[in-house]
Write a protein that holds these residues in place. Structure first.
Motif, PDB file in Angstrom:
ATOM      1  N   VAL A  79       0.885  -1.168   0.000  1.00 20.38           N
ATOM      2  CA  VAL A  79       0.000   0.000   0.000  1.00 20.38           C
ATOM      3  C   VAL A  79       0.915   1.208   0.000  1.00 20.38           C
ATOM      4  CG1 VAL A  79      -1.841   1.230   1.175  1.00 20.38           C
ATOM      5  CG2 VAL A  79      -1.756  -1.276   1.263  1.00 20.38           C
ATOM      6  N   ASN A  80       1.148   1.765  -1.189  1.00 15.11           N
ATOM      7  CA  ASN A  80       2.129   2.840  -1.308  1.00 15.11           C
ATOM      8  C   ASN A  80       1.742   4.069  -0.501  1.00 15.11           C
ATOM      9  OD1 ASN A  80       3.828   1.394  -3.002  1.00 15.11           O
ATOM     10  ND2 ASN A  80       2.753   2.061  -4.840  1.00 15.11           N
ATOM     11  N   ALA A  81       0.477   4.366  -0.442  1.00 11.85           N
ATOM     12  CA  ALA A  81       0.032   5.545   0.298  1.00 11.85           C
ATOM     13  C   ALA A  81       0.388   5.441   1.784  1.00 11.85           C
ATOM     14  CB  ALA A  81      -1.476   5.726   0.133  1.00 11.85           C
ATOM     15  N   GLU A  82       0.604   4.212   2.248  1.00  5.53           N
ATOM     16  CA  GLU A  82       0.947   3.994   3.660  1.00  5.53           C
ATOM     17  C   GLU A  82       2.389   3.534   3.830  1.00  5.53           C
ATOM     18  OE1 GLU A  82      -1.924   1.201   5.049  1.00  5.53           O
ATOM     19  OE2 GLU A  82      -3.610   2.569   4.754  1.00  5.53           O
ATOM     20  N   ASN A  83       3.148   3.514   2.731  1.00  6.92           N
ATOM     21  CA  ASN A  83       4.539   3.027   2.783  1.00  6.92           C
ATOM     22  C   ASN A  83       4.622   1.680   3.486  1.00  6.92           C
ATOM     23  OD1 ASN A  83       5.372   5.320   1.489  1.00  6.92           O
ATOM     24  ND2 ASN A  83       6.883   5.906   3.022  1.00  6.92           N
ATOM     25  N   THR A  84       3.711   0.807   3.150  1.00  7.89           N
ATOM     26  CA  THR A  84       3.602  -0.471   3.854  1.00  7.89           C
ATOM     27  C   THR A  84       3.605  -1.625   2.867  1.00  7.89           C
ATOM     28  OG1 THR A  84       2.312   0.568   5.621  1.00  7.89           O
ATOM     29  CG2 THR A  84       2.220  -1.822   5.464  1.00  7.89           C
ATOM     30  N   VAL A  85       4.301  -2.682   3.239  1.00  5.21           N
ATOM     31  CA  VAL A  85       4.285  -3.916   2.472  1.00  5.21           C
ATOM     32  C   VAL A  85       3.892  -5.051   3.423  1.00  5.21           C
ATOM     33  CG1 VAL A  85       6.744  -4.395   2.830  1.00  5.21           C
ATOM     34  CG2 VAL A  85       5.567  -5.388   0.868  1.00  5.21           C
ATOM     35  N   TYR A  86       3.103  -5.975   2.900  1.00  2.00           N
ATOM     36  CA  TYR A  86       2.609  -7.098   3.690  1.00  2.00           C
ATOM     37  C   TYR A  86       3.106  -8.422   3.100  1.00  2.00           C
ATOM     38  CZ  TYR A  86      -0.743  -3.613   5.358  1.00  2.00           C
ATOM     39  OH  TYR A  86      -1.329  -2.488   5.888  1.00  2.00           O
ATOM     40  N   LEU A  87       3.173  -9.409   3.960  1.00  2.00           N
ATOM     41  CA  LEU A  87       3.435 -10.770   3.511  1.00  2.00           C
ATOM     42  C   LEU A  87       2.423 -11.684   4.189  1.00  2.00           C
ATOM     43  CD1 LEU A  87       5.296 -12.569   1.776  1.00  2.00           C
ATOM     44  CD2 LEU A  87       6.554 -13.083   3.894  1.00  2.00           C
ATOM     45  N   GLN A  88       1.461 -12.157   3.415  1.00  2.00           N
ATOM     46  CA  GLN A  88       0.477 -13.107   3.920  1.00  2.00           C
ATOM     47  C   GLN A  88       1.042 -14.506   3.739  1.00  2.00           C
ATOM     48  OE1 GLN A  88      -2.623 -12.611   5.444  1.00  2.00           O
ATOM     49  NE2 GLN A  88      -2.517 -14.818   5.784  1.00  2.00           N
ATOM     50  N   MET A  89       1.156 -15.223   4.827  1.00  2.00           N
ATOM     51  CA  MET A  89       1.755 -16.553   4.794  1.00  2.00           C
ATOM     52  C   MET A  89       0.713 -17.579   5.218  1.00  2.00           C
ATOM     53  SD  MET A  89       5.497 -15.723   6.427  1.00  2.00           S
ATOM     54  CE  MET A  89       4.844 -15.385   8.059  1.00  2.00           C
ATOM     55  N   ASN A  90       0.372 -18.469   4.310  1.00  2.00           N
ATOM     56  CA  ASN A  90      -0.606 -19.514   4.573  1.00  2.00           C
ATOM     57  C   ASN A  90       0.047 -20.896   4.483  1.00  2.00           C
ATOM     58  OD1 ASN A  90      -2.645 -17.516   4.713  1.00  2.00           O
ATOM     59  ND2 ASN A  90      -3.019 -17.672   2.513  1.00  2.00           N
ATOM     60  N   SER A  91      -0.623 -21.876   5.014  1.00  2.00           N
ATOM     61  CA  SER A  91      -0.130 -23.263   4.961  1.00  2.00           C
ATOM     62  C   SER A  91       1.323 -23.344   5.409  1.00  2.00           C
ATOM     63  CB  SER A  91      -0.283 -23.825   3.535  1.00  2.00           C
ATOM     64  OG  SER A  91      -1.626 -23.781   3.115  1.00  2.00           O
ATOM     65  N   LEU A  92       1.596 -22.741   6.532  1.00  2.00           N
ATOM     66  CA  LEU A  92       2.976 -22.665   7.005  1.00  2.00           C
ATOM     67  C   LEU A  92       3.523 -24.037   7.359  1.00  2.00           C
ATOM     68  CD1 LEU A  92       2.638 -19.386   9.048  1.00  2.00           C
ATOM     69  CD2 LEU A  92       4.341 -19.792   7.258  1.00  2.00           C
ATOM     70  N   LYS A  93       4.820 -24.179   7.099  1.00  2.00           N
ATOM     71  CA  LYS A  93       5.531 -25.423   7.363  1.00  2.00           C
ATOM     72  C   LYS A  93       6.660 -25.146   8.359  1.00  2.00           C
ATOM     73  CE  LYS A  93       4.829 -26.765   2.524  1.00  2.00           C
ATOM     74  NZ  LYS A  93       5.510 -27.181   1.274  1.00  2.00           N
ATOM     75  N   SER A  94       7.154 -26.193   8.981  1.00  2.00           N
ATOM     76  CA  SER A  94       8.236 -26.008   9.953  1.00  2.00           C
ATOM     77  C   SER A  94       9.458 -25.385   9.292  1.00  2.00           C
ATOM     78  CB  SER A  94       8.590 -27.343  10.600  1.00  2.00           C
ATOM     79  OG  SER A  94       8.953 -28.302   9.621  1.00  2.00           O
ATOM     80  N   GLU A  95       9.672 -25.696   8.023  1.00  2.00           N
ATOM     81  CA  GLU A  95      10.832 -25.132   7.325  1.00  2.00           C
ATOM     82  C   GLU A  95      10.689 -23.654   7.002  1.00  2.00           C
ATOM     83  OE1 GLU A  95       9.109 -27.878   6.464  1.00  2.00           O
ATOM     84  OE2 GLU A  95       8.957 -28.082   4.266  1.00  2.00           O
ATOM     85  N   ASP A  96       9.529 -23.081   7.272  1.00  2.00           N
ATOM     86  CA  ASP A  96       9.356 -21.638   7.106  1.00  2.00           C
ATOM     87  C   ASP A  96       9.848 -20.871   8.340  1.00  2.00           C
ATOM     88  OD1 ASP A  96       6.210 -22.338   5.536  1.00  2.00           O
ATOM     89  OD2 ASP A  96       8.091 -21.745   4.547  1.00  2.00           O
TER      90      ASP A  96
END
Length: 121
Positions: free
Chosen positions: A76-93
């Motif tokens: 969201v450039n107007a908020e100078n924000t970047v997100y990372l949505q992480m689903n189906s997480l594994k132990s190696e993450d």
């Protein structure tokens, strides 16, 4: 002072989800690449996902093969924000996740201090 600040890390069970956030203070980064990297103990830091500007209002996203289909990067450039949505997480993450910004993915100039993500099996 330009400083990315990450948040949203924590402990989650395998198969669960987390969303990381990164706010970059100090300047506007609409034309800059923004990315998420991670480093697990004993391993080198690796890029997880990145978003790069290609002109106008078009941005591309790139992902490591290991997270394709599970992780989504957005900004969201107007908020100078970047997100990372992480689903189906594994132990190696499990790793410390860092937010970074720069003119391009290969030249990240500004780095956050990291947020720990732990996935329990």
């Amino acid at each position: 002072q330009v400083q990315p600040v990450e948040s949203g890390g924590g402990v989650v069970q395998a198969g669960g989800s987390l969303r990381l956030s990164c706010v970059v203070s100090g300047r506007t980064f609409s034309s800059y690449a923004m990315g998420w990297f991670r480093q697990a103990p004993g391993k080198e830091r690796e890029v997880v996902a990145a978003t790069r500007w290609s002109g106008g209002s078009t941005y591309y996203a790139d992902y490591a093969e290991s997270v394709k289909g599970r992780f989504t990067i957005s900004r969201v450039n107007a908020e100078n924000t970047v997100y990372l949505q992480m689903n189906s997480l594994k132990s190696e993450d499990s790793a410390v996740y860092y937010c970074a910004s720069g003119p391009n993915i290969a030249t990240m100039k500004y780095w956050g201090r990291g947020t720990q993500v732990t996935v329990s099996s």
